[in-house]
Design a protein around this motif. Structure first.
Motif, PDB file in Angstrom:
ATOM      1  N   TYR A 153       0.863  -1.191   0.000  1.00 46.76           N
ATOM      2  CA  TYR A 153       0.000   0.000   0.000  1.00 46.76           C
ATOM      3  C   TYR A 153       0.890   1.228   0.000  1.00 46.76           C
ATOM      4  O   TYR A 153       2.008   1.221   0.509  1.00 46.76           O
ATOM      5  N   VAL A 154       0.391   2.277  -0.637  1.00 52.33           N
ATOM      6  CA  VAL A 154       1.166   3.494  -0.829  1.00 52.33           C
ATOM      7  C   VAL A 154       0.427   4.658  -0.185  1.00 52.33           C
ATOM      8  O   VAL A 154      -0.787   4.823  -0.379  1.00 52.33           O
ATOM      9  N   LYS A 155       1.154   5.451   0.567  1.00 50.69           N
ATOM     10  CA  LYS A 155       0.595   6.629   1.238  1.00 50.69           C
ATOM     11  C   LYS A 155       1.138   7.886   0.568  1.00 50.69           C
ATOM     12  O   LYS A 155       2.335   7.999   0.310  1.00 50.69           O
ATOM     13  N   LYS A 156       0.222   8.829   0.299  1.00 46.38           N
ATOM     14  CA  LYS A 156       0.622  10.092  -0.328  1.00 46.38           C
ATOM     15  C   LYS A 156      -0.079  11.249   0.373  1.00 46.38           C
ATOM     16  O   LYS A 156      -1.264  11.156   0.710  1.00 46.38           O
ATOM     17  N   GLU A 157       0.628  12.326   0.539  1.00 43.76           N
ATOM     18  CA  GLU A 157       0.065  13.498   1.212  1.00 43.76           C
ATOM     19  C   GLU A 157      -0.765  14.330   0.237  1.00 43.76           C
ATOM     20  O   GLU A 157      -0.305  14.697  -0.842  1.00 43.76           O
ATOM     21  N   GLY A 158      -2.016  14.574   0.607  1.00 46.64           N
ATOM     22  CA  GLY A 158      -2.865  15.498  -0.132  1.00 46.64           C
ATOM     23  C   GLY A 158      -3.586  14.955  -1.344  1.00 46.64           C
ATOM     24  O   GLY A 158      -4.443  15.639  -1.907  1.00 46.64           O
ATOM     25  N   PHE A 195       3.369  -5.595   2.451  1.00 51.06           N
ATOM     26  CA  PHE A 195       2.539  -6.431   3.319  1.00 51.06           C
ATOM     27  C   PHE A 195       3.464  -7.353   4.117  1.00 51.06           C
ATOM     28  O   PHE A 195       4.491  -7.805   3.606  1.00 51.06           O
ATOM     29  N   ILE A 196       3.094  -7.643   5.344  1.00 47.24           N
ATOM     30  CA  ILE A 196       3.942  -8.487   6.196  1.00 47.24           C
ATOM     31  C   ILE A 196       3.387  -9.906   6.348  1.00 47.24           C
ATOM     32  O   ILE A 196       4.063 -10.771   6.913  1.00 47.24           O
ATOM     33  N   LEU A 204      -3.905   0.682  -2.758  1.00 49.43           N
ATOM     34  CA  LEU A 204      -3.199  -0.598  -2.905  1.00 49.43           C
ATOM     35  C   LEU A 204      -2.688  -0.778  -4.330  1.00 49.43           C
ATOM     36  O   LEU A 204      -3.338  -0.355  -5.300  1.00 49.43           O
ATOM     37  N   PHE A 205      -1.522  -1.427  -4.438  1.00 48.60           N
ATOM     38  CA  PHE A 205      -0.921  -1.710  -5.742  1.00 48.60           C
ATOM     39  C   PHE A 205      -0.247  -3.076  -5.710  1.00 48.60           C
ATOM     40  O   PHE A 205       0.095  -3.587  -4.639  1.00 48.60           O
ATOM     41  N   PHE A 206      -0.005  -3.624  -6.900  1.00 49.03           N
ATOM     42  CA  PHE A 206       0.896  -4.759  -7.019  1.00 49.03           C
ATOM     43  C   PHE A 206       2.327  -4.246  -6.958  1.00 49.03           C
ATOM     44  O   PHE A 206       2.637  -3.186  -7.502  1.00 49.03           O
ATOM     45  N   THR A 207       3.200  -4.996  -6.311  1.00 48.55           N
ATOM     46  CA  THR A 207       4.613  -4.610  -6.277  1.00 48.55           C
ATOM     47  C   THR A 207       5.253  -4.720  -7.657  1.00 48.55           C
ATOM     48  O   THR A 207       6.197  -3.997  -7.976  1.00 48.55           O
ATOM     49  N   ASP A 208       4.742  -5.633  -8.470  1.00 44.86           N
ATOM     50  CA  ASP A 208       5.200  -5.799  -9.853  1.00 44.86           C
ATOM     51  C   ASP A 208       3.954  -5.998 -10.705  1.00 44.86           C
ATOM     52  O   ASP A 208       3.396  -7.095 -10.757  1.00 44.86           O
ATOM     53  N   GLY A 209       3.516  -4.921 -11.354  1.00 48.24           N
ATOM     54  CA  GLY A 209       2.259  -4.977 -12.090  1.00 48.24           C
ATOM     55  C   GLY A 209       2.245  -5.969 -13.224  1.00 48.24           C
ATOM     56  O   GLY A 209       1.249  -6.656 -13.455  1.00 48.24           O
TER      57      GLY A 209
END
Length: 212
Positions: A152-157, A171-172, A195-200
């Motif tokens: 998962y990727v977090k972005k401000e704004g 993910f752990i 959420l994204f795939f680590t390798d699309g």
């Protein structure tokens, strides 16, 4: 069981093919005239083991007679996803099976039975008296998904547009079939998560990531 690096041209496996009916796949190939046995090695996606790490139990010995009787080699497909098979010519020599190490595209076939669906939701809990808010991620998967496939990727704004568009968190734990709830996390109020795939390219062939 022994491996031989050289493969005579007249003993190479060629013309690999497959057809799927219900949950069964029938593999076919062209048998060299003087080959009576083959070993069939099947593996999921890109998890092909090096030759030295394989054992006879990880491969299936198959005879020309069985192939003729069944018009191919039948394998039951247990899950949705990508499958790969290699067929190696082999021969009996000095009371041992000698496998000819053919490692090219002619004795290998890869196919997909469709993409497994991963439906996910991201829910935010607001607090008027804090600079932080809680986030809960839930996923419902048709199959087991290895932890290295997702992040998962977090972005401000704003919502991130891709996995490199913000701060990425792996993910752990593996995602099990059925409902999975990740532990709550806290983020700044202006942050957004996706959420994204680590390798699309790699995982996009096997899974479909669907926001709820």
């Amino acid at each position: 069981m022994r491996w031989q690096d050289t493969v005579p041209e007249q003993r190479r496996i060629t013309d690999m093919g497959q057809r799927i009916h219900n949950n069964e796949c029938i593999l076919t190939w062209k048998w060299p005239e003087d080959v009576q046995f083959v070993y069939i090695y099947g593996f999921a996606a890109d998890k092909e083991l090096p030759v030295e790490e394989r054992s006879s139990s990880s491969m299936k010995l198959y005879t020309r007679e069985e192939y003729k009787a069944k018009a191919g080699y039948s394998v039951r497909l247990e899950t949705i996803g990508s499958y790969t098979f290699r067929v190696y010519p082999c021969e009996m020599k000095d009371s041992d099976m000698l496998i000819l190490k053919q490692e090219d595209a002619d004795n290998k076939i890869r196919f997909s039975t469709g993409k497994a669906r991963i439906v996910y939701s991201i829910k935010y809990s607001k607090s008027f008296f804090s600079k932080l808010r809680s986030v809960r991620i839930e996923l419902n998967s048709e199959v087991l998904v290895p932890k290295e496939a997702l992040c998962y990727v977090k972005k401000e704004g704003a919502f991130p547009l891709q996995k490199d568009d913000g701060t990425m968190y792996p993910f752990i734990h593996d995602i099990m079939p059925g409902r999975n709830a990740l532990p709550e996390i806290e983020i700044q109020k202006q942050d957004q998560i996706k959420l994204f795939f680590t390798d699309g390219k790699k995982y996009g062939e096997m899974y479909e990531l669907i926001p709820e």
